[in-house]
Design a protein around this motif. Sequence first.
Motif, mmCIF file in Angstrom:
data_model
loop_
_atom_site.group_PDB
_atom_site.id
_atom_site.type_symbol
_atom_site.label_atom_id
_atom_site.label_comp_id
_atom_site.label_asym_id
_atom_site.label_seq_id
_atom_site.Cartn_x
_atom_site.Cartn_y
_atom_site.Cartn_z
ATOM 1 N N ILE A 260 -9.598 -8.181 11.236
ATOM 2 C CA ILE A 260 -10.496 -7.423 10.766
ATOM 3 C C ILE A 260 -9.850 -5.792 10.926
ATOM 4 C CG2 ILE A 260 -12.803 -6.211 10.470
ATOM 5 C CD1 ILE A 260 -13.767 -9.263 10.675
ATOM 6 N N GLY A 261 -9.621 -5.748 12.278
ATOM 7 C CA GLY A 261 -9.451 -4.240 12.737
ATOM 8 C C GLY A 261 -8.168 -3.747 12.107
ATOM 9 N N LYS A 262 -7.163 -4.482 11.974
ATOM 10 C CA LYS A 262 -5.748 -4.466 11.465
ATOM 11 C C LYS A 262 -6.060 -4.216 9.787
ATOM 12 C CE LYS A 262 -1.912 -6.420 12.750
ATOM 13 N NZ LYS A 262 -0.861 -7.342 13.002
ATOM 14 N N LEU A 263 -6.844 -4.947 9.125
ATOM 15 C CA LEU A 263 -7.038 -4.684 7.690
ATOM 16 C C LEU A 263 -7.859 -3.360 7.376
ATOM 17 C CD1 LEU A 263 -7.666 -8.226 6.679
ATOM 18 C CD2 LEU A 263 -5.947 -6.883 5.840
ATOM 19 N N ASP A 264 -8.737 -2.981 8.596
ATOM 20 C CA ASP A 264 -9.507 -1.957 8.321
ATOM 21 C C ASP A 264 -8.539 -0.548 8.497
ATOM 22 O OD1 ASP A 264 -12.158 -2.853 7.764
ATOM 23 O OD2 ASP A 264 -12.666 -2.859 9.689
ATOM 24 N N GLN A 265 -7.681 -0.769 9.345
ATOM 25 C CA GLN A 265 -6.549 0.351 9.613
ATOM 26 C C GLN A 265 -6.062 0.813 8.531
ATOM 27 O OE1 GLN A 265 -4.398 -0.906 12.855
ATOM 28 N NE2 GLN A 265 -5.697 -0.605 14.448
ATOM 29 N N ILE A 266 -5.569 0.018 7.536
ATOM 30 C CA ILE A 266 -5.114 0.201 6.343
ATOM 31 C C ILE A 266 -5.821 0.540 5.005
ATOM 32 C CG2 ILE A 266 -2.967 -0.803 7.102
ATOM 33 C CD1 ILE A 266 -3.381 -3.003 5.088
ATOM 34 N N GLY A 267 -7.179 0.559 5.190
ATOM 35 C CA GLY A 267 -8.170 0.936 4.039
ATOM 36 C C GLY A 267 -8.316 -0.233 3.407
ATOM 37 N N PHE A 268 -8.422 -1.405 3.669
ATOM 38 C CA PHE A 268 -8.644 -2.693 3.144
ATOM 39 C C PHE A 268 -10.024 -2.836 2.540
ATOM 40 C CE2 PHE A 268 -9.609 -7.293 2.452
ATOM 41 C CZ PHE A 268 -8.286 -7.852 2.025
ATOM 42 N N VAL A 269 -9.930 -3.096 1.112
ATOM 43 C CA VAL A 269 -11.303 -3.204 0.298
ATOM 44 C C VAL A 269 -11.753 -4.877 0.365
ATOM 45 C CG1 VAL A 269 -12.205 -3.060 -2.096
ATOM 46 C CG2 VAL A 269 -10.382 -1.400 -1.261
ATOM 47 N N TRP A 270 -12.974 -4.801 1.117
ATOM 48 C CA TRP A 270 -13.620 -6.304 1.531
ATOM 49 C C TRP A 270 -14.344 -6.642 0.126
ATOM 50 C CZ3 TRP A 270 -11.770 -8.517 5.504
ATOM 51 C CH2 TRP A 270 -11.215 -7.763 6.485
ATOM 52 N N LYS B 192 0.926 -1.354 -0.181
ATOM 53 C CA LYS B 192 0.059 0.151 -0.137
ATOM 54 C C LYS B 192 0.778 1.173 0.172
ATOM 55 C CE LYS B 192 -3.767 2.620 1.902
ATOM 56 N NZ LYS B 192 -4.768 2.834 2.956
ATOM 57 N N LYS B 193 2.046 1.301 0.440
ATOM 58 C CA LYS B 193 2.983 2.637 0.783
ATOM 59 C C LYS B 193 3.490 2.865 -0.493
ATOM 60 C CE LYS B 193 4.469 2.037 5.549
ATOM 61 N NZ LYS B 193 5.543 1.486 6.416
ATOM 62 N N ILE B 194 3.537 1.746 -1.640
ATOM 63 C CA ILE B 194 4.052 1.763 -2.666
ATOM 64 C C ILE B 194 2.829 2.123 -3.734
ATOM 65 C CG2 ILE B 194 5.271 0.768 -4.846
ATOM 66 C CD1 ILE B 194 6.647 -1.097 -2.416
ATOM 67 N N HIS B 195 1.778 1.682 -3.875
ATOM 68 C CA HIS B 195 0.956 1.731 -4.603
ATOM 69 C C HIS B 195 -0.437 2.435 -4.411
ATOM 70 C CE1 HIS B 195 2.831 -1.673 -7.559
ATOM 71 N NE2 HIS B 195 3.138 -2.157 -6.069
ATOM 72 N N GLY B 196 -0.570 2.737 -2.812
ATOM 73 C CA GLY B 196 -1.571 3.395 -2.683
ATOM 74 C C GLY B 196 -2.879 2.840 -2.317
ATOM 75 N N ASP B 197 -2.955 1.581 -2.462
ATOM 76 C CA ASP B 197 -4.301 0.922 -2.453
ATOM 77 C C ASP B 197 -3.853 -0.546 -1.772
ATOM 78 O OD1 ASP B 197 -3.776 -0.903 -4.576
ATOM 79 O OD2 ASP B 197 -4.226 0.792 -5.914
ATOM 80 N N THR B 198 -4.948 -1.293 -1.630
ATOM 81 C CA THR B 198 -4.575 -2.728 -1.324
ATOM 82 C C THR B 198 -5.455 -3.775 -2.312
ATOM 83 O OG1 THR B 198 -6.810 -2.800 0.069
ATOM 84 C CG2 THR B 198 -4.732 -2.309 1.016
ATOM 85 N N LEU B 199 -5.495 -3.164 -3.634
ATOM 86 C CA LEU B 199 -5.999 -4.142 -4.606
ATOM 87 C C LEU B 199 -4.983 -4.970 -5.156
ATOM 88 C CD1 LEU B 199 -8.507 -1.425 -6.065
ATOM 89 C CD2 LEU B 199 -8.971 -3.154 -4.433
#
Length: 235
Positions: free
Chosen positions: A77-87, A36-43
């Motif tokens: 779930i909490g940890k993934l939400d913290q980094i803006g994870f797309v469910w 995410k730091k490199i690409h800006g998303d979690t996709l």
Amino acid sequence: SHLTEERMQNLNQIGFVWDAQEAAWDERYDELVSYKKIHGDTLVCQASQLGNWVDNQRKEYQLLQRGKHSNLTNKRIGKLDQIGFVWSVLEDAWEEKFAELVEFKAAHGHTDVPKSWENQQLFWWVSVQRREYRKLKEGKITGITEERIQRLEDLGFEWRSKNTYRWKIRLGELRDFYGEKGVAPVPRAEHPTLYNWATKQKKEYDKFVRGEKTNMDEERINDLERIGFFDIYVK
């Protein structure tokens, strides 16, 4: 147990892994944070170990949502939400297009995206929303939800046809004409475009009465009735 407090402390000091599965999950999570730091998303693309792991988190989340056994804990779930994870990738794509429609409305004052618009994907997305809404009204399986319907309607979205906005413009012109000249037939020579439109509305109304395919509906009939249209063009 032969595992004393002292032995546990000694093992902790050398970084002993007590839960191998949790450690493996944390390792992938750290990789995702770096991604995410490199690409800006979690996709993450699925064609990789990290991509497969990300896809698995979504599957585990779906199991949890359906009340089935899942390895996805609240902590994870909490940890993934913290980094803006797309469910849900589909949900994320819908949100992206909705945001584009909001921008279109702010710039143009309506949501009737024309086919000739530079953003062709937005035009097709709008068309899909109308199609899914029609399927809902026909009792068919559809991907549109009540929440999405409400959000679109709050934005002033028109469900009926791609020509709704233009129809409203012509209705306003006819209302202004009646206000200036009184409720009277539109002269063809002076206002050819408005004359043709008014004539077409009468023809479309006749189709509606005969049960034929038409763009006329109850709402449009009520709009025309309110401005006195049928005082001239008798039903």
